[in-house]
Design an enzyme around this catalytic site. Structure first.
Site, PDB file in Angstrom:
ATOM      1  N   ASN A 168       0.817  -1.229   0.000  1.00 30.30           N
ATOM      2  CA  ASN A 168       0.000   0.000   0.000  1.00 30.30           C
ATOM      3  C   ASN A 168       0.844   1.270   0.000  1.00 30.30           C
ATOM      4  OD1 ASN A 168       0.860  -0.392   2.635  1.00 30.30           O
ATOM      5  ND2 ASN A 168      -0.998   0.467   3.543  1.00 30.30           N
ATOM      6  N   ASP A 198      -3.431  -5.374   1.858  1.00 28.50           N
ATOM      7  CA  ASP A 198      -3.441  -4.970   3.269  1.00 28.50           C
ATOM      8  C   ASP A 198      -3.737  -3.495   3.458  1.00 28.50           C
ATOM      9  OD1 ASP A 198      -2.940  -5.466   6.139  1.00 28.50           O
ATOM     10  OD2 ASP A 198      -1.366  -4.007   5.777  1.00 28.50           O
ATOM     11  N   ASP A 204       3.476  -5.752  11.478  1.00 33.96           N
ATOM     12  CA  ASP A 204       2.606  -4.697  10.938  1.00 33.96           C
ATOM     13  C   ASP A 204       3.191  -3.321  11.259  1.00 33.96           C
ATOM     14  OD1 ASP A 204       0.599  -3.371   9.622  1.00 33.96           O
ATOM     15  OD2 ASP A 204      -1.008  -3.944  10.999  1.00 33.96           O
TER      16      ASP A 204
END
Lengths: 308, 425
Positions: free
Chosen positions: B90, B150, B303
């Site tokens: 992303n 994601d 993450d």
């Protein structure tokens, strides 16, 4: 006295009672020809409003002016806020200007908590998102006490869109602290999860307004936006009004002494009919009057008016 | 190429021994090694682990170089004990073409601090409407095997089915951000007691669980490979447990923050605790920890989500979700799991390397093995100071917390990227 008023949870019973008692004294000022006290002369109160709310803003403005404070109205429209200035930068600007108190209305829940980290003055939450509106709860409590003579032991129904209501959250917290029993009433879609555990363990929830009405001293109707039906919270405004609106026949199910409250602005015909809103049971206009007295008391006490 | 002799080090918790690193590989393992030409690293009291592998990192480049770059993120990774990270898609532009994934891959090679393995987007622009050129990304120099939108869920069941099916041709995996978007419109935090109190719109656990349940059934139906990103709820664990018992080819990760922090953190309204999926309850944490120990959750993934100051120093609802993770992950694992070194190596190195297909990573130090390893001082305790982190961003949720463990050294193919706890370059 506490430094900020951000939540109904900031008030213990003694503090809340002190505010209500002080508000009663302030109310006597309103009856005088010259409605002004010198208590906050030389102090600066900023009304920082990121949402249109004429009624709350002018209530705070009147309160501050009756205490002789200098009042600066800072609204999101026509200021640098629309140019994208951050809340923090606005806070630092107000800080630099020497604001003693910042009264903030904001569409984002928790914005007053953030602001309190960035200014030295007192922060008063005048409504944040779907979170809280503590001075509304104080003026509601004041109104109940004035009409019914007490708060402890009262049974209060709060009816409508509890999920999106900052008024409901602050009322549950404050009324529970002051010994009243709160029952939240509305369609299950508009009652937030775990509300009793979240706010006050003694709080009840009912989905049936008719069964609740005969047993309450106060029924507080919340504003319900018609647009909520577009998000499937209820099928139609008509069905909502039929199941949860307060009309004449429903009002007559209340005990004779019971009062009807509404924080305004009302959707007449949606959550409340004109017959109810304009009836002698209705305290809606008194609530507005009492709002000024209560906000005077809050500003006076937060800014240390009582120990100067 | 300098040789390194690491003395008296415990390899994955075993009795102390010596490790000789030469020509990019572990040359010898055994007590009392000597190599006069080698630089000696005193490993007394330290534990050697295979270099950590992160399946879920946001490096922000291209597009948000003010928040992180491939180089700064790689340095943060090396300091956290990592030798390989998988970079999420992303970015801006989105990593949905061979060109962008090759750019990220090349930037990783140039930084030379960890192996940067790009993840490709599943759909064009992460828009969830049509498949990106998955095959082109797989065939590119970046050799993409994991695909993920994601940040967004591949919510359309038909598209998800096709993606799972299509990548079978090159043994690809779809890594799903499990979030039913219609159930999380405007959501700000875990839906529960705390969201009710704070007046923030809730993100219900069922929005995650419903997608995982659907996806494991789709995966079973088409015989594909599914990886579930950042599992956060007890209910998700149960869905995964049943799917794995049936033999579905599904793997799952959990983040350090979901193993440690609860939704109560939101009560300050400080958006450093805003993350997606949101912090959950103590009961969820307990279920996640159990699942991590018994293998229902395969991997700890960070993450790592750097954000510029202005994207966090604001109202909760306006802040971007995400928190830093690379430099603190091992400490959180130690805090949560204790010195279970074999389990830590399994969840943070061997299994993620296997899922990502990163040969040469996730292999315990042994003669002939590529020297991708990290040295941990388990006795050290450190207080996290955001300003001291190597990441360009400061949004760590662990500020001023004291955590166990410290990375002393990290080696990538025999070259130190970290020595004495400091980045070499």
């Amino acid at each position: 006295m506490i430094r900020h008023l951000l939540s109904g949870a900031d008030l213990d019973a003694d503090t809340a009672t002190e505010i209500l008692d002080t508000a009663a004294e302030m109310a006597t000022v309103a009856g005088r020809e010259i409605k002004k006290l010198p208590a906050l002369r030389g102090r600066t109160v900023v009304n920082l409003f990121y949402e249109d709310s004429t009624r709350t803003r002018i209530s705070f403005e009147a309160a501050a002016k009756r205490l002789s404070a200098d009042v600066i109205n800072f609204s999101a429209k026509g200021s640098s806020v629309t140019k994208g200035e951050s809340l923090k930068d606005t806070a630092l600007t107000l800080q630099a200007m020497g604001a003693d108190a910042v009264v903030v209305r904001h569409p984002a829940s928790g914005a007053p908590h953030r602001l309190a980290n960035w200014v030295d003055g007192s922060v008063v939450n005048a409504g944040d998102g779907t979170h809280e509106h503590p001075t509304q709860a104080l003026l509601d409590a004041y109104t109940m006490r004035a009409r019914l003579g007490r708060l402890a032991g009262l049974s209060v129904a709060v009816v409508g869109d509890v999920l999106h209501s900052r008024v409901a959250r602050s009322n549950v917290l404050l009324l529970s602290t002051l010994g009243a029993k709160v029952t939240l009433v509305g369609p299950p879609t508009l009652i937030p999860v775990d509300i009793a555990a979240a706010l006050a363990p003694g709080t009840d929830v009912s989905y049936d307004l008719d069964s609740v009405l005969p047993n309450v001293d106060v029924v507080m109707m919340l504003r319900v936006q018609r647009e909520r039906m577009n998000d499937s919270y209820f099928p139609s405004a008509r069905e909502y009004a039929r199941r949860y609106g307060l009309d004449g026949p429903r009002m007559r199910r209340l005990p004779a002494h019971a009062i009807v409250m509404h924080p305004g602005p009302m959707n007449r015909g949606m959550e409340i009919t004109p017959e109810v809103a304009d009836s002698p049971r209705s305290t809606i206009v008194e609530q507005v009057t009492n709002g000024v007295s209560v906000r005077m008391a809050v500003l006076y006490l937060l800014l240390g008016g009582n120990n100067r | 190429m300098t040789a390194y002799l690491i003395t008296s080090v415990s390899v994955v918790g075993a009795a102390p021994t010596d490790l000789l690193i030469r020509d990019g590989v572990v040359a010898e393992v055994g007590p009392g090694l000597s190599a006069p030409d080698a630089t000696v690293v005193d490993g007394t009291g330290l534990v050697a682990l295979p270099g950590l592998v992160d399946l879920h990192t946001h490096l922000r480049e291209p597009g948000r170089e003010d928040a992180e770059t491939v180089e700064s993120g790689s340095r943060a990774a090396a300091l956290g004990g990592y030798t390989a990270v998988c970079a999420m898609a992303n970015t801006s532009p989105v990593a949905d073409t061979a060109g962008v994934v090759e750019q990220v891959w090349r930037l990783g090679r140039e930084a030379g601090l960890v192996d940067v393995q790009p993840i490709g987007a599943v759909t064009v622009g992460l828009a969830g409407e049509r498949l990106a050129e998955l095959g082109a990304m797989a065939d590119s120099a970046a050799r993409v095997r994991i695909f993920s939108d994601d940040g967004y869920c591949v919510a359309d069941p038909k598209l998800m089915r096709r993606a799972l099916e299509y990548v079978k041709a090159f043994d690809g995996i779809i890594a799903q951000h499990a979030e039913e978007p219609r159930l999380t419109e405007g959501a700000q935090m875990h839906e529960g007691e705390v969201s009710t109190r704070l007046g923030l719109i809730g993100w219900p656990a069922v929005a995650e669980e419903a997608i995982i349940a659907r996806d494991v059934l789709l995966t079973e139906h088409v015989g594909g490979r599914l990886h579930v990103c950042h599992v956060s709820t007890a209910g998700s664990v149960e869905v995964l447990r049943q799917a794995k018992a049936r033999g579905v080819r599904v793997t799952a990760e959990v983040t350090p923050h979901h193993l440690l922090l609860t939704d109560e953190r939101a009560t300050t309204y400080d958006p450093v605790f805003k993350v997606n999926p949101p912090l959950r309850t103590a009961a969820d944490i307990a279920a996640l920890r159990t699942a991590l120990a018994d293998g229902v959750l395969d991997v700890i993934a960070t993450d790592h989500a750097p954000h510029a100051v202005e994207d966090k120093e604001c109202e909760w609802a306006y802040a971007r979700p995400g928190m830093l993770g690379l430099e603190t992950a091992l400490s959180i694992a130690l805090d949560v799991l204790g010195p279970q070194w074999d389990l830590i190596a399994e969840r943070m190195s061997r299994t993620p390397a296997r899922i990502a297909g990163l040969t040469g990573h996730g292999v315990d130090p042994a003669p002939g093995v590529p020297a991708n390893l990290t040295l941990v001082d388990p006795a050290a305790r450190r207080t996290i100071e955001p300003a001291e982190l190597a990441s360009r961003s400061r949004n760590t949720p662990y500020a001023r917390m004291t955590l166990p463990g410290r990375i002393v050294a990290t080696f990538l193919r025999g070259e130190p990227t970290v020595l004495d706890g400091k980045a070499v370059k």
